[in-house]
Design an enzyme around this catalytic site. Structure first.
Site, PDB file in Angstrom:
ATOM      1  N   GLU A  40      17.884  44.596  17.250  1.00  0.00           N
ATOM      2  CA  GLU A  40      16.670  44.211  16.535  1.00  0.00           C
ATOM      3  C   GLU A  40      15.570  45.227  16.852  1.00  0.00           C
ATOM      4  O   GLU A  40      15.541  45.814  17.937  1.00  0.00           O
ATOM      5  CB  GLU A  40      16.246  42.825  17.017  1.00  0.00           C
ATOM      6  CG  GLU A  40      14.962  42.268  16.426  1.00  0.00           C
ATOM      7  CD  GLU A  40      14.562  40.955  17.088  1.00  0.00           C
ATOM      8  OE1 GLU A  40      13.879  40.152  16.429  1.00  0.00           O
ATOM      9  OE2 GLU A  40      14.929  40.723  18.266  1.00  0.00           O
ATOM     10  N   LYS A 106      15.570  37.785   9.034  1.00  0.00           N
ATOM     11  CA  LYS A 106      15.709  36.809  10.121  1.00  0.00           C
ATOM     12  C   LYS A 106      15.163  35.441   9.709  1.00  0.00           C
ATOM     13  O   LYS A 106      14.010  35.319   9.296  1.00  0.00           O
ATOM     14  CB  LYS A 106      14.974  37.335  11.344  1.00  0.00           C
ATOM     15  CG  LYS A 106      15.079  36.488  12.596  1.00  0.00           C
ATOM     16  CD  LYS A 106      14.285  37.175  13.712  1.00  0.00           C
ATOM     17  CE  LYS A 106      14.343  36.416  15.012  1.00  0.00           C
ATOM     18  NZ  LYS A 106      13.488  37.079  16.029  1.00  0.00           N
ATOM     19  N   CYS A 142      18.627  37.942  17.040  1.00  0.00           N
ATOM     20  CA  CYS A 142      17.965  37.468  18.258  1.00  0.00           C
ATOM     21  C   CYS A 142      17.838  35.941  18.322  1.00  0.00           C
ATOM     22  O   CYS A 142      18.806  35.258  18.632  1.00  0.00           O
ATOM     23  CB  CYS A 142      16.606  38.156  18.391  1.00  0.00           C
ATOM     24  SG  CYS A 142      15.992  38.189  20.097  1.00  0.00           S
TER      25      CYS A 142
END
Length: 259
Positions: A40, A106, A142
């Protein structure tokens, strides 16, 4: 399928980070990798204004990564930031090369541990898979790793592995949580999970997540298959889709779900 996890330490300079990406792709290609996974925020680290750095998927940074992927015949997965309609940015995982060029925005934003990602980042809404050589791969970023439903959804869509890019914040117990979550999501989805994090700068930014290293690959039974330490490095692993098939026959949690 051979995958390289390139554990790097991004700066706030996208041009410099592109050079780091190029070096990682070259090393991975020499090792015969078909997929090259970066963390990321590969394009630029957190802790700096993201709006001025954000570019669309057809912008110069993503296009340069696509050119590198095409030059070396690999699929590259790397974190970047793209503009969102409301003035924020999307935390996007670029997937490019081998005839692919797309992004995963995300879904789950890191509003935790005193950090508010949603202040500057807009959430995505759609899980993403990609097919390479008849193998379906899912992608995640993440904080997504704390949400098992995303991983079972990717498995339902045919993924035998999920590739995760992360900038995992340091703190008490955070390494233990990282390893536990990587293993748990592999077991939840009976899939390979390959989680590539930012390396540990050893001087963490108190205002934004940086990284702790320890990029980790877990098997479909939740065992740690391979792992790096805290410093930059490249981890090469070979994924066997047959292991997924046999695990799902032995532990049919996806088929046995009632809810």
């Amino acid at each position: 399928m051979r995958v390289a996890l390139c554990q790097i330490m991004s700066t706030d300079d996208p041009r410099a980070n592109l050079e780091t990406v190029a070096a990682g792709i070259r090393e991975a290609a020499r090792e015969g990798a078909a997929v090259v996974l970066f963390p990321e925020a590969t394009m630029a680290c957190f802790g700096v204004p993201l709006g001025p750095l954000a570019e669309p998927l057809d912008g110069p940074w993503a296009s340069a990564v696509r050119d590198l992927a095409d030059e070396h015949g690999v699929l590259v997965v790397a974190g970047m930031f793209t503009p969102a309609p409301d003035g924020r940015v999307f935390n996007t995982l670029l997937v490019t090369g081998r005839g692919q060029h797309l992004g995963y925005d995300k879904i789950h934003l890191f509003d935790a541990f005193g950090f508010r990602e949603s202040k500057t980042v807009a959430p995505g809404s759609e899980p993403v898979t990609v097919k390479l050589d008849d193998v379906v791969l899912g992608v995640a970023t993440c904080y997504d790793i704390r949400f098992p439903e995303l991983f079972t959804t990717l498995a339902d869509r045919g993924a035998i592995a999920t590739l995760i890019g992360a900038s995992w914040g340091a703190g008490e117990g955070k390494r233990e949580q990282w390893e536990l979550l990587v293993r748990a999501r592999a077991l939840d989805s009976t899939s390979w999970v390959l989680a590539c994090g930012q390396a540990d700068p050893h001087t963490p930014n108190p205002k934004a997540p940086t990284g702790i290293g320890y990029s980790t690959v877990a098997t479909p039974t939740g065992a740690i298959h391979a792992q790096l330490g805290p410093d930059p490095g490249v981890l090469i692993v070979d994924l066997d889709p047959d292991v997924v098939e046999s695990t799902r026959a032995t532990i049919p949690v996806l088929a046995n779900r009632r809810l």
